[in-house]
Design a protein around this motif. Structure first.
Motif, PDB file in Angstrom:
ATOM      1  N   ALA A 290      41.074  47.647  48.532  1.00 58.68           N
ATOM      2  CA  ALA A 290      40.425  46.705  47.631  1.00 58.68           C
ATOM      3  C   ALA A 290      38.933  46.594  47.889  1.00 58.68           C
TER       4      ALA A 290
ATOM      5  N   ASN B   4      39.571  39.308  46.960  1.00 63.30           N
ATOM      6  CA  ASN B   4      40.506  40.244  46.334  1.00 63.30           C
ATOM      7  C   ASN B   4      41.357  41.026  47.331  1.00 63.30           C
TER       8      ASN B   4
ATOM      9  N   LEU C 216      44.238  38.924  48.122  1.00 58.63           N
ATOM     10  CA  LEU C 216      45.181  38.867  47.006  1.00 58.63           C
ATOM     11  C   LEU C 216      46.033  40.128  46.921  1.00 58.63           C
ATOM     12  N   ALA C 217      45.573  41.221  47.532  1.00 58.24           N
ATOM     13  CA  ALA C 217      46.343  42.464  47.543  1.00 58.24           C
ATOM     14  C   ALA C 217      47.495  42.429  48.534  1.00 58.24           C
TER      15      ALA C 217
ATOM     16  N   ARG D  84      48.232  34.448  42.877  1.00 62.41           N
ATOM     17  CA  ARG D  84      47.000  33.965  42.261  1.00 62.41           C
ATOM     18  C   ARG D  84      47.153  32.542  41.710  1.00 62.41           C
TER      19      ARG D  84
ATOM     20  N   TYR E 141      41.962  29.724  44.602  1.00 62.14           N
ATOM     21  CA  TYR E 141      43.344  30.140  44.805  1.00 62.14           C
ATOM     22  C   TYR E 141      44.014  29.277  45.875  1.00 62.14           C
TER      23      TYR E 141
ATOM     24  N   ALA F  63      34.321  39.130  37.805  1.00 61.90           N
ATOM     25  CA  ALA F  63      34.853  40.134  38.736  1.00 61.90           C
ATOM     26  C   ALA F  63      34.087  40.135  40.043  1.00 61.90           C
TER      27      ALA F  63
ATOM     28  N   GLU G  30      34.702  36.491  41.793  1.00 60.53           N
ATOM     29  CA  GLU G  30      36.130  36.258  42.075  1.00 60.53           C
ATOM     30  C   GLU G  30      36.566  34.839  41.730  1.00 60.53           C
TER      31      GLU G  30
END
Length: 640
Positions: free
Chosen positions: A25, A162, A165-166, A172, A199, A349, A352
């Motif tokens: 990521a 991110n 989040l992976a 999310r 989040y 993006a 985030e």
């Protein structure tokens, strides 16, 4: 400069597959070097962007032979010489010693107190194998971000969100309390909560805080402050204060020129960025380097609607600085084909999360992109100067003199100030009297259009949490003396600035650096008596006097015109206003937004602005609400 990541599994082997997802990521950011390290229970990774002279020798994360410490650091230290002396580093080692090595040395000497000895922009995490402890910290000003996910027996961290989040099992889901604060605060500040994020499962280490993870327990503590225990400075003359200022500020600027690449600076027509540029140019000249400077200017078809006391186009002042300093490679940039509306998806993006600095978004990015093309490694700016080097509130100081019945000094100051700004005492005294004897209790402001849905506000209790915070919901209840301390001691302000700076700099591999927020500069400025800041009818008097010869008098002594940025954002989006309006109408009918956003207010604000809206409403609360609602709506549509 680096993006760092890591995993700790205390009771089972670390998942290399999960670690790989995190590092994958990070691939969207440019990197000069990518390295990972792991043992049975710990993984650490570093996605490095090199710019310091010793960066080529940095091989973090790694475990030194004979040592039981491993570090991943996103760090640039500014007090290297001081640390070399304190840590008794041999001279032969100093040139190649990296900042991550210095942090390890500081930890070996001072343990968990080490962050308090470090000056610079940093976020780091180290694994102490002997103690089975993960330890990390974020710098005093929060210039670099550090996010984490914590579960029983497991801890993951990263510079950005991110990669977290992976990870398997990390969703999310929105943190409604964070979003409620974002929506309820009408000014540019995101939230007052510096531990949570948009989040629910991702937290963050606040500025000026350190953390430990040990035996399944996460402990976060504040280790320092920019404003605590600052002694008052007593010198013999104004000239000595000016020389002391130059010495401290020069050290802060020069320490930020340490790069093997080019050096750049954002330049407006004001005192703060002008002082940064003028103090940086000479030492760079001595190194055979040219300072690359960049200025945003409005498009040629923009008609400046701001009052005469403001300047949306600071070109005349910028030109005077460039000519006076000399040897600058300067770029005037109008970004003629760009606007705030077209940038929304890319900024989401990049950030985030929803963001509020839309008026300036396209030129923040554009300047960094141009700096990257010119191989700039460090981009200087003076973002915090209003409360450090160029502080000096004349009206609040005169109100203080009035309260203390210092009539003679007040009379002299007002006479000189009136001449400087061409305003008579008879117009100044009523305002000063109101400031001197005003009721300090804040009063709620009426008529603020609110973006937050009333139901979301009620179930999160957001307005109760915001009480006692200066977030634009009450009238101005702080005087400038209290506001100054609030600026540097309020972690939410520092966190807001550091978040955007980190994520923008990672995208373009350019490190944004602010000498006006250097702890040495801030503490010096807080130590100086107020009489040095308002003197001889001059506001912001210390920096005006101390930059004699460094800045042209047209800028240095200008008390009548202040630059204002973002005044042209509506002018730029007018061709897209119909498209914006249609998207706002879809927002009002979309269930993803209607339970969180006050769609009735969105409709009212859209009608209030008219079609097309007038460019002179760029700072209207209705205009800001509409753009912020679009930004949040796009974020929700993207799957939050």
């Amino acid at each position: 400069m680096s993006a760092i990541a890591g995993l700790l599994n205390e009771h089972e082997p670390v998942s290399i597959e999960a670690a790989g997802l995190m590092m994958k990521a990070l691939e969207k950011y440019p990197a000069h070097h990518v390295r990972t390290w792991h043992d049975r229970h710990v993984f650490m990774g570093c996605h490095a962007q090199w710019f310091a002279p010793e960066s080529a020798y940095d091989r973090q994360p790694c475990r030194e032979e004979g040592q039981e410490l491993v570090i991943a650091a996103d760090a640039i230290l500014d007090n290297r010489e001081e640390l070399f002396g304190r840590l008794q580093v041999e001279r032969a080692r100093r040139e190649r010693m990296t900042d991550s090595d210095l942090i390890l040395a500081a930890y070996r000497k001072w343990g968990e107190e080490a962050p308090g000895y470090l000056i610079g922009d940093f976020a780091f995490v180290l694994w102490d194998e002997r103690r089975r402890r993960l330890f990390g910290a974020r710098d005093l000003a929060g210039s670099r971000t550090l996010y984490y996910v914590h579960r029983p027996g497991r801890f993951a961290f990263c510079t950005v969100m991110n990669p977290l989040l992976a990870l398997p099992g990390v969703g999310r889901e929105l943190d409604e309390s964070w979003l409620a604060e974002f929506l309820a605060i009408p000014i540019i500040l995101d939230t007052i909560d510096v531990r949570s994020t948009v989040y629910r499962q991702i937290g963050q280490i606040p500025p000026a805080h350190a953390f430990t993870v040990e035996q399944g327990s996460l402990k976060v503590r504040r280790y320092g402050s920019l404003t605590a225990d600052v002694p008052k400075l007593k010198l013999r003359s104004s000239g000595e204060y000016e020389e002391a200022f130059r010495e401290v500020f020069r050290e802060a600027v020069v320490s930020r020129l340490r790069t093997s690449r080019n050096v750049g600076a954002s330049l407006s027509g004001g005192l703060d960025s002008g002082a940064v540029v003028s103090f940086a140019a000479a030492p760079l000249r001595e190194q055979g380097k040219t300072l690359h400077t960049y200025s945003y200017v409005p498009r040629s078809d923009f008609a400046d609607w701001t009052p005469r006391s403001m300047a949306a186009d600071e070109t005349p002042f910028i030109r005077d600085i460039v000519d006076h300093v000399g040897t600058l490679s300067h770029s005037y940039m109008d970004f003629a084909k760009h606007n705030s509306f077209e940038e929304i998806d890319d900024l989401l993006a990049l950030m985030e999360a929803p963001y509020k600095f839309f008026e300036n978004s396209y030129w923040f990015k554009g300047i960094l992109a141009q700096a990257s093309k010119q191989d700039v490694g460090v981009l200087l700016h003076g973002g915090n100067g209003n409360y450090s080097i160029s502080w000096g509130p004349a009206m609040d100081y005169y109100a203080l003199l009035l309260r203390r019945l210092r009539w003679v000094r007040l009379y002299r100051e007002l006479s000189q100030y009136g001449k400087n700004v061409r305003v008579g005492r008879s117009r100044l005294l009523p305002y000063i009297g109101r400031l001197a004897f005003a009721n300090p209790a804040p009063k709620p402001l009426a008529g603020i259009p609110m973006l937050i849905h009333p139901d979301l506000a009620a179930r999160t209790g957001v307005f109760d949490r915001l009480k006692g915070h200066d977030v634009g919901l009450t009238d101005a209840w702080m005087n400038e003396f209290d506001a100054r301390t609030y600026q540097f001691d309020n972690l939410s302000i520092l966190n807001h600035q550091g978040t955007s700076s980190t994520k923008l700099s990672l995208r373009y591999a350019v490190r944004e650096r602010d000498p006006t927020c250097d702890p040495r500069v801030v503490r010096f400025c807080l130590s100086v008596p107020v009489e040095q800041y308002v003197q001889g009818g001059m506001d912001r008097a210390l920096v005006r006097r101390a930059t004699a010869g460094y800045l042209p008098d047209s800028v240095r002594l200008n008390q009548r015109v202040r630059g204002v940025q973002g005044a042209d954002w509506i002018h730029r989006v007018l061709p897209a206003w119909d498209e914006m309006s249609e998207e706002l109408r879809r927002l009002c009918d979309d269930s993803r937004a209607s339970g969180l956003l006050n769609v009735e207010q969105v409709r009212l604000s859209l009608a209030e602005m008219g079609n097309p809206p007038r460019p002179d409403r760029a700072f209207d609360r209705h205009a800001r609400l509409l753009m912020q609602s679009l930004i949040v709506y796009r974020f929700l549509r993207q799957g939050a």
